[in-house]
Design a protein around this motif. Structure first.
Motif, PDB file in Angstrom:
ATOM      1  N   GLU B  16       7.678  23.656 -82.404  1.00 50.75           N
ATOM      2  CA  GLU B  16       7.789  23.734 -83.860  1.00 50.75           C
ATOM      3  C   GLU B  16       9.196  23.331 -84.317  1.00 50.75           C
ATOM      4  O   GLU B  16      10.150  23.356 -83.548  1.00 50.75           O
ATOM      5  CB  GLU B  16       7.454  25.142 -84.346  1.00 50.75           C
ATOM      6  CG  GLU B  16       5.994  25.502 -84.172  1.00 50.75           C
ATOM      7  CD  GLU B  16       5.632  26.859 -84.759  1.00 50.75           C
ATOM      8  OE1 GLU B  16       4.453  27.045 -85.122  1.00 50.75           O
ATOM      9  OE2 GLU B  16       6.521  27.732 -84.854  1.00 50.75           O
ATOM     10  N   SER B  17       9.283  22.993 -85.595  1.00 50.47           N
ATOM     11  CA  SER B  17      10.577  22.676 -86.188  1.00 50.47           C
ATOM     12  C   SER B  17      11.109  23.889 -86.928  1.00 50.47           C
ATOM     13  O   SER B  17      10.370  24.833 -87.252  1.00 50.47           O
ATOM     14  CB  SER B  17      10.446  21.488 -87.140  1.00 50.47           C
ATOM     15  OG  SER B  17       9.590  21.838 -88.210  1.00 50.47           O
ATOM     16  N   LEU B  18      12.429  23.869 -87.202  1.00 47.35           N
ATOM     17  CA  LEU B  18      13.059  25.006 -87.861  1.00 47.35           C
ATOM     18  C   LEU B  18      14.362  24.561 -88.515  1.00 47.35           C
ATOM     19  O   LEU B  18      15.085  23.717 -87.986  1.00 47.35           O
ATOM     20  CB  LEU B  18      13.373  26.118 -86.839  1.00 47.35           C
ATOM     21  CG  LEU B  18      14.149  27.335 -87.348  1.00 47.35           C
ATOM     22  CD1 LEU B  18      13.323  28.091 -88.394  1.00 47.35           C
ATOM     23  CD2 LEU B  18      14.538  28.251 -86.207  1.00 47.35           C
ATOM     24  N   PRO B  62      29.428  18.106 -76.789  1.00 43.24           N
ATOM     25  CA  PRO B  62      28.522  17.277 -75.979  1.00 43.24           C
ATOM     26  C   PRO B  62      27.198  17.939 -75.604  1.00 43.24           C
ATOM     27  O   PRO B  62      26.156  17.274 -75.628  1.00 43.24           O
ATOM     28  CB  PRO B  62      29.363  16.974 -74.735  1.00 43.24           C
ATOM     29  CG  PRO B  62      30.764  16.988 -75.231  1.00 43.24           C
ATOM     30  CD  PRO B  62      30.811  18.060 -76.283  1.00 43.24           C
ATOM     31  N   SER B  63      27.218  19.232 -75.287  1.00 46.86           N
ATOM     32  CA  SER B  63      25.984  19.898 -74.834  1.00 46.86           C
ATOM     33  C   SER B  63      24.917  19.967 -75.923  1.00 46.86           C
ATOM     34  O   SER B  63      23.737  20.151 -75.615  1.00 46.86           O
ATOM     35  CB  SER B  63      26.295  21.324 -74.370  1.00 46.86           C
ATOM     36  OG  SER B  63      27.191  21.320 -73.294  1.00 46.86           O
ATOM     37  N   PHE B  64      25.331  19.824 -77.174  1.00 50.17           N
ATOM     38  CA  PHE B  64      24.400  20.014 -78.287  1.00 50.17           C
ATOM     39  C   PHE B  64      24.077  18.714 -79.023  1.00 50.17           C
ATOM     40  O   PHE B  64      23.172  18.696 -79.867  1.00 50.17           O
ATOM     41  CB  PHE B  64      24.974  21.039 -79.258  1.00 50.17           C
ATOM     42  CG  PHE B  64      25.127  22.405 -78.635  1.00 50.17           C
ATOM     43  CD1 PHE B  64      26.337  22.797 -78.070  1.00 50.17           C
ATOM     44  CD2 PHE B  64      24.057  23.282 -78.579  1.00 50.17           C
ATOM     45  CE1 PHE B  64      26.476  24.041 -77.474  1.00 50.17           C
ATOM     46  CE2 PHE B  64      24.182  24.530 -77.996  1.00 50.17           C
ATOM     47  CZ  PHE B  64      25.398  24.910 -77.433  1.00 50.17           C
ATOM     48  N   ARG B  65      24.785  17.666 -78.694  1.00 51.39           N
ATOM     49  CA  ARG B  65      24.531  16.385 -79.369  1.00 51.39           C
ATOM     50  C   ARG B  65      23.118  15.914 -79.069  1.00 51.39           C
ATOM     51  O   ARG B  65      22.679  15.878 -77.920  1.00 51.39           O
ATOM     52  CB  ARG B  65      25.558  15.353 -78.901  1.00 51.39           C
ATOM     53  CG  ARG B  65      25.597  14.100 -79.733  1.00 51.39           C
ATOM     54  CD  ARG B  65      26.778  13.223 -79.345  1.00 51.39           C
ATOM     55  NE  ARG B  65      28.053  13.866 -79.633  1.00 51.39           N
ATOM     56  CZ  ARG B  65      29.016  14.045 -78.734  1.00 51.39           C
ATOM     57  NH1 ARG B  65      28.851  13.628 -77.490  1.00 51.39           N
ATOM     58  NH2 ARG B  65      30.147  14.624 -79.075  1.00 51.39           N
ATOM     59  N   GLY B  66      22.377  15.565 -80.132  1.00 53.36           N
ATOM     60  CA  GLY B  66      20.997  15.119 -79.960  1.00 53.36           C
ATOM     61  C   GLY B  66      19.979  16.239 -79.890  1.00 53.36           C
ATOM     62  O   GLY B  66      18.769  15.981 -79.928  1.00 53.36           O
ATOM     63  N   GLN B  67      20.437  17.478 -79.777  1.00 51.70           N
ATOM     64  CA  GLN B  67      19.517  18.620 -79.673  1.00 51.70           C
ATOM     65  C   GLN B  67      19.300  19.303 -81.027  1.00 51.70           C
ATOM     66  O   GLN B  67      18.250  19.908 -81.262  1.00 51.70           O
ATOM     67  CB  GLN B  67      20.073  19.653 -78.687  1.00 51.70           C
ATOM     68  CG  GLN B  67      20.444  19.094 -77.316  1.00 51.70           C
ATOM     69  CD  GLN B  67      19.276  18.386 -76.667  1.00 51.70           C
ATOM     70  OE1 GLN B  67      18.185  18.958 -76.535  1.00 51.70           O
ATOM     71  NE2 GLN B  67      19.477  17.129 -76.268  1.00 51.70           N
ATOM     72  N   VAL B  68      20.297  19.257 -81.880  1.00 49.23           N
ATOM     73  CA  VAL B  68      20.243  19.892 -83.194  1.00 49.23           C
ATOM     74  C   VAL B  68      20.877  18.967 -84.227  1.00 49.23           C
ATOM     75  O   VAL B  68      21.553  17.989 -83.854  1.00 49.23           O
ATOM     76  CB  VAL B  68      20.986  21.250 -83.208  1.00 49.23           C
ATOM     77  CG1 VAL B  68      20.310  22.254 -82.283  1.00 49.23           C
ATOM     78  CG2 VAL B  68      22.459  21.071 -82.835  1.00 49.23           C
ATOM     79  N   SER B  84      14.127  19.845 -84.460  1.00 44.50           N
ATOM     80  CA  SER B  84      12.876  19.142 -84.711  1.00 44.50           C
ATOM     81  C   SER B  84      11.772  19.609 -83.776  1.00 44.50           C
ATOM     82  O   SER B  84      10.581  19.525 -84.115  1.00 44.50           O
ATOM     83  CB  SER B  84      13.079  17.630 -84.568  1.00 44.50           C
ATOM     84  OG  SER B  84      13.549  17.329 -83.266  1.00 44.50           O
ATOM     85  N   SER B  85      12.129  20.101 -82.602  1.00 46.55           N
ATOM     86  CA  SER B  85      11.133  20.569 -81.647  1.00 46.55           C
ATOM     87  C   SER B  85      11.763  21.666 -80.795  1.00 46.55           C
ATOM     88  O   SER B  85      12.509  21.378 -79.854  1.00 46.55           O
ATOM     89  CB  SER B  85      10.645  19.408 -80.766  1.00 46.55           C
ATOM     90  OG  SER B  85       9.676  19.844 -79.847  1.00 46.55           O
ATOM     91  N   LEU B  86      11.458  22.896 -81.119  1.00 52.28           N
ATOM     92  CA  LEU B  86      12.105  24.026 -80.452  1.00 52.28           C
ATOM     93  C   LEU B  86      11.615  24.184 -79.022  1.00 52.28           C
ATOM     94  O   LEU B  86      10.471  23.855 -78.675  1.00 52.28           O
ATOM     95  CB  LEU B  86      11.809  25.314 -81.222  1.00 52.28           C
ATOM     96  CG  LEU B  86      12.578  25.491 -82.535  1.00 52.28           C
ATOM     97  CD1 LEU B  86      11.865  26.496 -83.425  1.00 52.28           C
ATOM     98  CD2 LEU B  86      14.009  25.904 -82.271  1.00 52.28           C
ATOM     99  N   VAL B 118      11.943  31.945 -79.782  1.00 53.52           N
ATOM    100  CA  VAL B 118      10.955  30.895 -79.541  1.00 53.52           C
ATOM    101  C   VAL B 118      10.083  31.335 -78.376  1.00 53.52           C
ATOM    102  O   VAL B 118      10.553  31.472 -77.242  1.00 53.52           O
ATOM    103  CB  VAL B 118      11.625  29.548 -79.228  1.00 53.52           C
ATOM    104  CG1 VAL B 118      10.557  28.455 -79.076  1.00 53.52           C
ATOM    105  CG2 VAL B 118      12.627  29.172 -80.300  1.00 53.52           C
ATOM    106  N   SER B 119       8.816  31.568 -78.664  1.00 50.84           N
ATOM    107  CA  SER B 119       7.909  32.074 -77.646  1.00 50.84           C
ATOM    108  C   SER B 119       6.482  31.681 -77.974  1.00 50.84           C
ATOM    109  O   SER B 119       6.084  31.693 -79.141  1.00 50.84           O
ATOM    110  CB  SER B 119       8.024  33.603 -77.564  1.00 50.84           C
ATOM    111  OG  SER B 119       7.070  34.129 -76.663  1.00 50.84           O
TER     112      SER B 119
END
Lengths: 109, 120
Positions: B16-18, B62-68, B84-86, B118-119
């Motif tokens: 899901e997105s959030l 760097p660890s979060f680039r592209g993830q959020v 966009s996709s948890l 997220v579950s």
């Protein structure tokens, strides 16, 4: 894992002094900021830059640096100083990014 | 009083997105960087990145680039953190924090945190 390391835990007797260390390569060029986080709460800024305390933070908290180690010193430890403490460095490239240390849990005996 | 107020607890399924929010008040919201900080259960603080509300300049560690994705809406003094996709590994407390104006880039005001679970 964080490139800025802290001792995972330290214990101190009520009323005594505790020193929390922060080590990492960034120490060569800057002073860290220090935060306290009590369980279930948001972090609070204790010390910024070269030992500046925000309004409301008592003088029991102080910051210093020696070679590759930064120190947060708490004197006259109180029971409510039991918390997690984090150092935080800004990057040196004016990006406004940075990194937190791994955190130290302080237990008051 | 200067404060940051975050949106409430979110329970989502994987995929899901959030979007969670952080609303500033008591200061010129456009003029100071806002950082997003992740704290996974039982773990330490991680700086995900920062955004400047004045021009929406967003910078990611760097660890979060592209993830959020970070965004802002200056009209309502709010910053947003979006997925966009948890994934289940996104389960964490997320804090927003204002970066002060001095050279040390300290985070001087913090939101109360938003818990994301997220579950399936």
């Amino acid at each position: 894992s964080s490139e800025v390391t802290q001792d995972p835990a330290v214990s101190v007797a009520l009323g005594q002094t505790v020193r929390i260390t922060c080590q990492g390569g960034r120490l060569r060029t800057s002073f860290p900021n220090w935060y306290r986080q009590k369980p279930g709460q948001a972090p609070v800024l204790l010390i910024s830059g070269e030992n500046h305390r925000p309004s409301g933070i008592p003088g029991r908290f102080s910051g210093s640096r020696s070679r590759n180690t930064a120190l947060l010193t708490i004197t006259g430890v109180r029971a409510d100083d039991e918390a997690d403490y984090y150092c935080h460095f800004r990057d040196n490239d004016n990006s406004h990014l940075g990194v937190f240390g791994s955190g130290t849990r302080v237990a008051v005996l | 009083e200067v404060q940051l107020v975050q949106s409430g607890v979110e329970m989502k399924k994987p995929g899901e997105s959030l979007r969670i929010s952080c609303r500033g008040s008591g200061y010129s919201f456009s003029g100071q960087w806002i950082g997003w900080v992740r704290q996974m259960p039982g773990k330490g603080l991680e700086l995900m990145g920062i955004i400047y509300p004045g021009d929406s300049d967003a910078r990611y560690n760097p660890s979060f680039r592209g993830q959020v994705t970070f965004s802002v809406d200056k009209a309502i003094n709010s910053a947003f953190l979006q997925w966009s996709s948890l994934k289940s590994s996104d389960t964490a407390m997320y804090f927003c924090a204002r970066q002060g104006l001095s050279w040390d880039d300290a985070f001087d005001v913090w939101g109360q945190g938003t818990m994301v679970i997220v579950s399936s």
